[in-house]
Scaffold this active site. Structure first.
Site, PDB file in Angstrom:
ATOM      1  N   PHE A 162      30.679  29.242  39.732  1.00  0.00           N
ATOM      2  CA  PHE A 162      31.780  29.456  40.486  1.00  0.00           C
ATOM      3  C   PHE A 162      31.586  28.573  41.948  1.00  0.00           C
ATOM      4  O   PHE A 162      30.685  28.974  42.779  1.00  0.00           O
ATOM      5  CB  PHE A 162      32.032  30.674  40.758  1.00  0.00           C
ATOM      6  CG  PHE A 162      32.600  31.376  39.582  1.00  0.00           C
ATOM      7  CD1 PHE A 162      33.806  31.502  39.131  1.00  0.00           C
ATOM      8  CD2 PHE A 162      31.543  32.386  38.822  1.00  0.00           C
ATOM      9  CE1 PHE A 162      34.155  32.306  37.570  1.00  0.00           C
ATOM     10  CE2 PHE A 162      31.921  32.896  37.599  1.00  0.00           C
ATOM     11  CZ  PHE A 162      33.327  32.826  37.202  1.00  0.00           C
ATOM     12  N   ASP A 163      32.783  28.030  42.630  1.00  0.00           N
ATOM     13  CA  ASP A 163      32.905  27.912  43.797  1.00  0.00           C
ATOM     14  C   ASP A 163      33.277  29.572  44.329  1.00  0.00           C
ATOM     15  O   ASP A 163      33.555  30.232  43.625  1.00  0.00           O
ATOM     16  CB  ASP A 163      33.939  26.817  43.980  1.00  0.00           C
ATOM     17  CG  ASP A 163      34.837  26.743  45.351  1.00  0.00           C
ATOM     18  OD1 ASP A 163      33.557  26.598  46.388  1.00  0.00           O
ATOM     19  OD2 ASP A 163      35.705  27.053  45.617  1.00  0.00           O
ATOM     20  N   PHE A 164      33.277  29.614  45.900  1.00  0.00           N
ATOM     21  CA  PHE A 164      33.706  30.850  46.184  1.00  0.00           C
ATOM     22  C   PHE A 164      35.117  31.006  46.815  1.00  0.00           C
ATOM     23  O   PHE A 164      36.185  31.227  46.591  1.00  0.00           O
ATOM     24  CB  PHE A 164      32.548  31.278  47.260  1.00  0.00           C
ATOM     25  CG  PHE A 164      32.858  32.895  47.578  1.00  0.00           C
ATOM     26  CD1 PHE A 164      32.382  33.701  46.705  1.00  0.00           C
ATOM     27  CD2 PHE A 164      33.405  33.019  48.890  1.00  0.00           C
ATOM     28  CE1 PHE A 164      32.702  35.222  47.075  1.00  0.00           C
ATOM     29  CE2 PHE A 164      33.664  34.273  49.186  1.00  0.00           C
ATOM     30  CZ  PHE A 164      33.247  35.420  48.217  1.00  0.00           C
TER      31      PHE A 164
END
Length: 211
Positions: free
Chosen positions: A6-8
């Site tokens: 995941f990106d944040f």
């Protein structure tokens, strides 16, 4: 599929409002500039301290970095609401045995502020790569490739989920499945210039895809 990366910002947490605000306050304080959200977004890529050092004209760059982190932490709870759907999604994926990772351009310091403020348990994630941990920021695939190597996961066994064009491009270059998301109130790309393998506008639609 064995790993979900995941990106944040804009993907796992609606942190863009506090990021925009902190940058705007810093550049107004030190350079007298009024930046729009889009102006700030256009600087994204490197970790926040590097954005400030690279774009601020004022000489007190380190004090400006300290001010950014102070404003970011002080205003986090007021500007960023926890998202129960995202929390439940992470827990569900973990319970089903997927390896989970965060790959973000944020600095480790600002990510820690966000994780603490949102009470997001770092133990859910098998790997966390911040902007401090790579030489090349997204859209370079360095962070993704390092994560796959560290977790002993093949490209064909992983997907990368993000809300920006840089996320999708990084995923494509890394050779993993790419997922573009627009499921939080604030996200970076309303249209993806490079088409992801899947796009989800609701967290529930993504979780339901796992059956």
């Amino acid at each position: 599929m064995k790993a979900i990366l995941f990106d944040f910002d804009g993907t796992l947490a609606n942190t863009l409002p506090v990021s925009f605000y902190a940058f705007q306050q810093v550049f107004n304080t030190y350079d007298g500039k009024d930046l729009s959200d889009e102006d700030v977004k256009n600087m994204f890529g490197p970790p926040e301290p590097e954005i400030i050092r690279g774009n601020l004209q004022h000489s007190d760059k380190e004090k400006a970095v300290d001010l950014f982190l102070e404003i970011y932490e002080k205003n986090h709870k007021a500007l960023v609401e926890p998202n129960q759907e995202v929390t439940d999604m992470i827990q569900m994926l973990k319970e089903r045995g997927y390896k989970l990772a965060i790959i973000t351009g944020k600095s480790r310091e600002s990510l820690d502020i966000s994780l603490n403020a949102l009470e997001m348990d770092e133990a859910f994630f098998d790997s966390i790569v911040t902007g401090d941990d790579v030489v090349n920021a997204k859209p370079n695939p360095e962070g993704i490739l390092n994560t796959l190597r560290d977790m002993n996961i093949e490209k064909s066994e992983a997907m990368f989920i993000g809300d920006s064009n840089a996320d999708i491009e990084a995923g494509k270059q890394a050779g993993v499945t790419t997922v573009g998301v627009q499921w939080l109130p604030e996200f970076q790309s309303s249209e993806f210039t490079m088409k992801p393998d899947k796009i989800y506008k609701k967290v529930s639609d993504f979780t339901q895809s796992f059956g």
